[in-house]
Design an enzyme around this catalytic site. Sequence first.
Site, mmCIF file in Angstrom:
data_model
loop_
_atom_site.group_PDB
_atom_site.id
_atom_site.type_symbol
_atom_site.label_atom_id
_atom_site.label_comp_id
_atom_site.label_asym_id
_atom_site.label_seq_id
_atom_site.Cartn_x
_atom_site.Cartn_y
_atom_site.Cartn_z
ATOM 1 N N CYS A 143 38.715 3.502 53.954
ATOM 2 C CA CYS A 143 39.425 5.063 54.028
ATOM 3 C C CYS A 143 39.227 5.599 52.585
ATOM 4 C CB CYS A 143 40.968 5.036 54.272
ATOM 5 S SG CYS A 143 41.559 6.556 54.186
ATOM 6 N N CYS A 167 41.938 7.731 51.234
ATOM 7 C CA CYS A 167 43.235 6.491 50.731
ATOM 8 C C CYS A 167 42.710 6.366 49.311
ATOM 9 C CB CYS A 167 43.709 5.631 51.790
ATOM 10 S SG CYS A 167 43.431 6.066 53.327
ATOM 11 N N ASP A 168 41.380 5.661 49.234
ATOM 12 C CA ASP A 168 41.290 4.876 47.994
ATOM 13 C C ASP A 168 40.235 5.275 47.332
ATOM 14 O OD1 ASP A 168 43.115 3.045 49.086
ATOM 15 O OD2 ASP A 168 41.605 2.001 50.218
#
Length: 314
Positions: free
Chosen positions: A137, A140-141
């Site tokens: 992701c 997300c990261d």
Amino acid sequence: MSEKVNVLIIGSGPAGYTAAIYASRAGFTPVLYQGGQPGGQLTITNDVENYPGYPDGINGPQMMMDFQKQAERFGTDVRYGLVTSVDFNSYPFKAMVDEKIELEASSVIISTGASAKWLGLESEQRLATNGGGVSACAVCDGFFYKGQEVAVVGAGDTAAEEATYLSKICSKVHMLVRRDEMRASKIMQQRVLNTPNIEIHWNTETKDIIGETEIEKVILNNTKTGEESELNVTGFFVAIGHKPNTDIFKGQLDMDESGYLITQADSSKTNIEGVFACGDAQDNVYRQAVTAAGTGCMAALDAERFLAAKEMEA
Ligand code: NDP
């Protein structure tokens, strides 16, 4: 003898727990089965920095424990177990847990989520679960790799989108495409091709990711020439698609060709009255914790209204 449940929630990601918080605060005693990965996809993420309310970020597993605690505080019965089959053809609905516990549910909220597809390398799983640089992701990261070189595997719309997103944060993005063409839509491909700091490696497969606790390098294989090469990146994003966890609903609930449950516009209603769907099991577009939580709230409100109408009928 089967156990009677007024609201059965299947799945324990942000959608399921939010549905549980709302349903329990509305006076129901929902029963939530956590499924095979208690806490869902966020339990394999490091820090979550884009969920409102956590100004300093929070790690994924901790966040999901907080969700659970909040749902339990209002009376949700959270149970470890996997719903293995359902029967929505008669009412009350029937569900089987771990192939042995039979439930009768007056309403069902499906929040079984989706699972990222992985390449299947041992190193990939190890480095994804310990925060060693492998992720599925970018939203997300990606931020953790600010100014660094990263790789994205895949050639569909997700990979193109993730590569474009990462190109704004990272110094360079290597896109690893296993064929000599991309599956992504033309417009997304053009976006990738027009981004100067994205380099596409055609006909390229990932043979291995080297590193015990964090990525040291990636070993690539050219599928045309058989030539091996090494790539030095600190982040490795797998973007080869997601699979919604909806197999047990096949033949009973309407779903698209990829298995995403179809809900009616502006609601969580499925084709069966009294069965509601929320979170990634019905969303292949946004797939964020906060959007999942939002649809979990919708599902609980829809279930509450459905049960109130049933009570009026009785
Ligand atoms: P797709 O199934 O469309 O694409 C998966 C990609 O991963 C393909 O290019 C495939 O390669 C590649 N792949 C699969 N397995 C491997 C492997 N083992 N090694 C290397 N590469 C691999 O999935 P997406 O998640 O990209 O998209 C799913 C759906 O969601 C699509 O309908 C898409 O259009 C949609 N979507 C739309 C977006 C938007 O409109 N903004 C954003 C994201 C998704 P190959 O081509 O060789 O099979």
